[in-house]
Design a protein around this motif. Structure first.
Motif, PDB file in Angstrom:
ATOM      1  N   MET A 134      49.387  38.845  35.585  1.00 19.00           N
ATOM      2  CA  MET A 134      47.980  39.066  35.931  1.00 19.00           C
ATOM      3  C   MET A 134      47.724  40.534  36.262  1.00 19.00           C
ATOM      4  O   MET A 134      46.720  41.117  35.843  1.00 19.00           O
ATOM      5  N   GLN A 135      48.648  41.156  37.000  1.00 20.29           N
ATOM      6  CA  GLN A 135      48.483  42.556  37.362  1.00 20.29           C
ATOM      7  C   GLN A 135      48.480  43.453  36.120  1.00 20.29           C
ATOM      8  O   GLN A 135      47.763  44.457  36.060  1.00 20.29           O
ATOM      9  N   LYS A 136      49.267  43.092  35.114  1.00 16.87           N
ATOM     10  CA  LYS A 136      49.280  43.881  33.874  1.00 16.87           C
ATOM     11  C   LYS A 136      48.014  43.652  33.062  1.00 16.87           C
ATOM     12  O   LYS A 136      47.458  44.601  32.486  1.00 16.87           O
ATOM     13  N   CYS A 137      47.559  42.408  33.010  1.00 19.18           N
ATOM     14  CA  CYS A 137      46.414  42.065  32.162  1.00 19.18           C
ATOM     15  C   CYS A 137      45.096  42.629  32.688  1.00 19.18           C
ATOM     16  O   CYS A 137      44.155  42.829  31.907  1.00 19.18           O
ATOM     17  N   LYS A 138      45.004  42.888  33.973  1.00 22.59           N
ATOM     18  CA  LYS A 138      43.731  43.327  34.539  1.00 22.59           C
ATOM     19  C   LYS A 138      43.441  44.796  34.245  1.00 22.59           C
ATOM     20  O   LYS A 138      42.290  45.236  34.394  1.00 22.59           O
ATOM     21  N   ASN A 139      44.437  45.561  33.844  1.00 25.97           N
ATOM     22  CA  ASN A 139      44.250  46.998  33.628  1.00 25.97           C
ATOM     23  C   ASN A 139      43.190  47.257  32.565  1.00 25.97           C
ATOM     24  O   ASN A 139      43.303  46.798  31.428  1.00 25.97           O
ATOM     25  N   TRP A 163      36.005  45.478  34.803  1.00 22.90           N
ATOM     26  CA  TRP A 163      34.540  45.478  34.754  1.00 22.90           C
ATOM     27  C   TRP A 163      33.984  44.137  34.281  1.00 22.90           C
ATOM     28  O   TRP A 163      32.784  43.854  34.439  1.00 22.90           O
ATOM     29  N   LYS A 164      34.835  43.290  33.691  1.00 25.67           N
ATOM     30  CA  LYS A 164      34.385  41.978  33.226  1.00 25.67           C
ATOM     31  C   LYS A 164      34.292  41.012  34.404  1.00 25.67           C
ATOM     32  O   LYS A 164      35.180  40.972  35.249  1.00 25.67           O
ATOM     33  N   ASP A 165      33.252  40.209  34.418  1.00 23.96           N
ATOM     34  CA  ASP A 165      33.048  39.259  35.524  1.00 23.96           C
ATOM     35  C   ASP A 165      34.176  38.228  35.601  1.00 23.96           C
ATOM     36  O   ASP A 165      34.652  37.894  36.687  1.00 23.96           O
ATOM     37  N   SER A 166      34.595  37.724  34.431  1.00 17.79           N
ATOM     38  CA  SER A 166      35.625  36.685  34.435  1.00 17.79           C
ATOM     39  C   SER A 166      36.947  37.233  34.963  1.00 17.79           C
ATOM     40  O   SER A 166      37.650  36.557  35.726  1.00 17.79           O
ATOM     41  N   THR A 167      37.284  38.460  34.588  1.00 21.91           N
ATOM     42  CA  THR A 167      38.517  39.081  35.074  1.00 21.91           C
ATOM     43  C   THR A 167      38.442  39.348  36.563  1.00 21.91           C
ATOM     44  O   THR A 167      39.385  39.067  37.314  1.00 21.91           O
ATOM     45  N   ALA A 168      37.319  39.907  37.007  1.00 22.65           N
ATOM     46  CA  ALA A 168      37.156  40.208  38.431  1.00 22.65           C
ATOM     47  C   ALA A 168      37.234  38.942  39.279  1.00 22.65           C
ATOM     48  O   ALA A 168      37.842  38.944  40.356  1.00 22.65           O
ATOM     49  N   HIS A 169      36.649  37.840  38.793  1.00 24.13           N
ATOM     50  CA  HIS A 169      36.702  36.585  39.538  1.00 24.13           C
ATOM     51  C   HIS A 169      38.130  36.072  39.640  1.00 24.13           C
ATOM     52  O   HIS A 169      38.578  35.624  40.706  1.00 24.13           O
ATOM     53  N   PHE A 170      38.870  36.119  38.528  1.00 23.44           N
ATOM     54  CA  PHE A 170      40.242  35.628  38.526  1.00 23.44           C
ATOM     55  C   PHE A 170      41.114  36.456  39.465  1.00 23.44           C
ATOM     56  O   PHE A 170      41.895  35.919  40.258  1.00 23.44           O
ATOM     57  N   VAL A 171      40.986  37.785  39.398  1.00 27.11           N
ATOM     58  CA  VAL A 171      41.827  38.660  40.213  1.00 27.11           C
ATOM     59  C   VAL A 171      41.452  38.558  41.685  1.00 27.11           C
ATOM     60  O   VAL A 171      42.320  38.577  42.565  1.00 27.11           O
ATOM     61  N   LEU A 172      40.147  38.438  41.986  1.00 23.23           N
ATOM     62  CA  LEU A 172      39.701  38.316  43.376  1.00 23.23           C
ATOM     63  C   LEU A 172      40.279  37.073  44.032  1.00 23.23           C
ATOM     64  O   LEU A 172      40.630  37.080  45.218  1.00 23.23           O
ATOM     65  N   LEU A 216      45.670  34.612  44.019  1.00 24.50           N
ATOM     66  CA  LEU A 216      46.696  33.692  44.520  1.00 24.50           C
ATOM     67  C   LEU A 216      46.361  32.250  44.160  1.00 24.50           C
ATOM     68  O   LEU A 216      47.219  31.505  43.662  1.00 24.50           O
ATOM     69  N   GLU A 217      45.120  31.888  44.389  1.00 22.41           N
ATOM     70  CA  GLU A 217      44.707  30.507  44.100  1.00 22.41           C
ATOM     71  C   GLU A 217      44.752  30.218  42.605  1.00 22.41           C
ATOM     72  O   GLU A 217      45.242  29.155  42.180  1.00 22.41           O
ATOM     73  N   GLU A 218      44.239  31.148  41.786  1.00 20.61           N
ATOM     74  CA  GLU A 218      44.182  30.929  40.350  1.00 20.61           C
ATOM     75  C   GLU A 218      45.585  30.874  39.738  1.00 20.61           C
ATOM     76  O   GLU A 218      45.858  30.050  38.866  1.00 20.61           O
TER      77      GLU A 218
END
Length: 393
Positions: free
Chosen positions: A14-19, A23-32, A35-37
């Motif tokens: 996940m840490q690699k994929c977010k780079n 700015w995408k809403d779906s990415t920001a929601h998943f990363v925020l 732990l749960e996701e």
């Protein structure tokens, strides 16, 4: 299995994929809610209830039309973990050294360096005499057979990993032929499918100066007739796995004509120096792009700093070759576009000192460096010297 679908492996993925995509809403929601996701994804994978979500297809038009797919961030996290921790370590050891795409410590700069090395070695042995066979495969990804890709993976992967790969490919790509780029797994398939051809060229045809970047092949040899035989053998091999050589882009030509490879035109001088000039089509494309960006800035749709940021990427790319004069002309061209914009707006009141030394409004700081913002590039200073005291000699 744990090194692929365990919590630590998925969280690292996940840490690699977010780079670059936060700015995408779906990415920001998943990363925020990372732990749960990630815990939820781990549970689904281990329980066997994981189902990939449908990908989204779209088309890009530059530099040429391509059909692309985009998978959800959740699926990308799983596939990245599968690729990095299971597929890539098993597939890469079979590759030749000069297979340059999509690998750690490889890439365009590596392949350009290898081509430079080959040209230098060839010159020391044969001079400028010699021939080049440049091959391009017609519709590489759209014509890639699914059974060929799966057979390559089957030969190198263990049962659990191969089953995971087969499931992803079957659910993500319908039919029997064609993969649309957009998934890291397809990139690995792209560099793996022709691996046997690489070994055939190197070990059976004995072509010492050979390199491949995805579906672009370059062979350098002193004999034209032998390269014709090599072309026929390569064509027959590709026909056996569902590919064909592009009739216009596959050609044999003298080394003195130069080689167009990875965006640069390569040539040897009489003294053996390797010259690396940017493809003229790339320059024309960039000039049109800069004009559009400046017009957008004029309409208030884009900040000025964004224009310089886009130009900085092209400038650094061009600076890798023997293009100092070209880069200087492009710097002056961008300055001319800004001056025309300011004249149209009636705001062209900047002094020469402001052009040369001060920071323009909207530009990022640190403009004295050539490899960051291009606000303080050599062209600016040269242009100022020209205005002050005539052209430099």
């Amino acid at each position: 299995m744990e090194e692929v679908i365990g919590f630590e492996a998925l969280y690292d993925s996940m840490q690699k994929c977010k780079n670059g995509v936060m700015w995408k809403d779906s990415t920001a929601h998943f990363v925020l809610n990372g732990l749960e996701e990630v815990l939820k994804l781990e549970h689904e994978l281990k329980a066997g209830t994981y189902k990939a979500r449908p990908p989204v297809s779209f088309q890009v038009t530059s530099p040429k039309p391509r059909d692309i797919i985009s998978i959800t961030f959740r699926d990308r996290v799983y596939q990245r973990s599968l690729n990095d921790n299971a597929i890539y370590p098993c597939m890469v050891p079979q590759f030749i050294y000069d297979n340059g795409a999509c690998q750690t410590k490889r890439g365009t700069d590596f392949s350009r360096g290898r081509l430079r090395c080959f040209l230098q070695k060839h010159f020391r042995r044969y001079g400028r005499s010699g021939y080049v066979l440049q091959c391009d495969i017609k519709g590489y990804y759209p014509n890639m057979r699914h059974d060929v890709a799966k057979r390559i993976f089957r030969k190198k992967l263990d049962d659990w990993t191969y089953h995971a790969v087969e499931t992803v490919l079957t659910e993500q790509y319908a039919g029997e032929i064609g993969f649309n780029p957009g998934s890291q797994m397809i990139q690995i398939a792209g560099i793996s499918v022709l691996s046997d051809l690489d070994h055939m060229i190197k070990e059976q045809m004995r072509i010492k100066y050979y390199l491949r970047y995805m579906d672009d092949l370059v062979l350098i040899h002193p004999g034209e007739q032998y390269l014709e035989e090599c072309r026929d053998r390569i064509g027959r091999y590709l026909g056996g796995i569902g590919f064909s050589l592009h009739p216009k882009k596959t050609k044999i030509f003298p080394l003195t004509d130069g080689i167009l490879f990875l965006g640069f035109h390569w040539s040897l001088t009489e003294t053996g120096k390797v010259m690396m000039k940017l493809d003229p089509q790339n320059v024309r494309r960039e000039r049109r792009k800069l004009k559009r960006l400046v017009h957008k800035c004029e309409r208030g749709e884009l900040p000025k700093a964004k224009v310089y940021e886009c130009y900085a990427g092209w400038r650094q790319h061009a600076s890798k070759g023997n293009n100092w004069k070209l880069v200087r002309r492009m710097d002056l061209y961008l300055k001319m576009l800004w001056n025309a914009k300011e004249a149209n707006n009636g705001t062209g009141e900047e002094t020469q000192g402001e052009h040369c030394g001060s920071t323009r409004e909207g530009e990022p700081e640190g403009e004295g460096r050539e490899t960051g913002s291009t606000a303080g590039v050599r062209g600016d200073h040269d242009g100022c010297r020209h205005r002050r005291g005539g052209r430099r000699r």
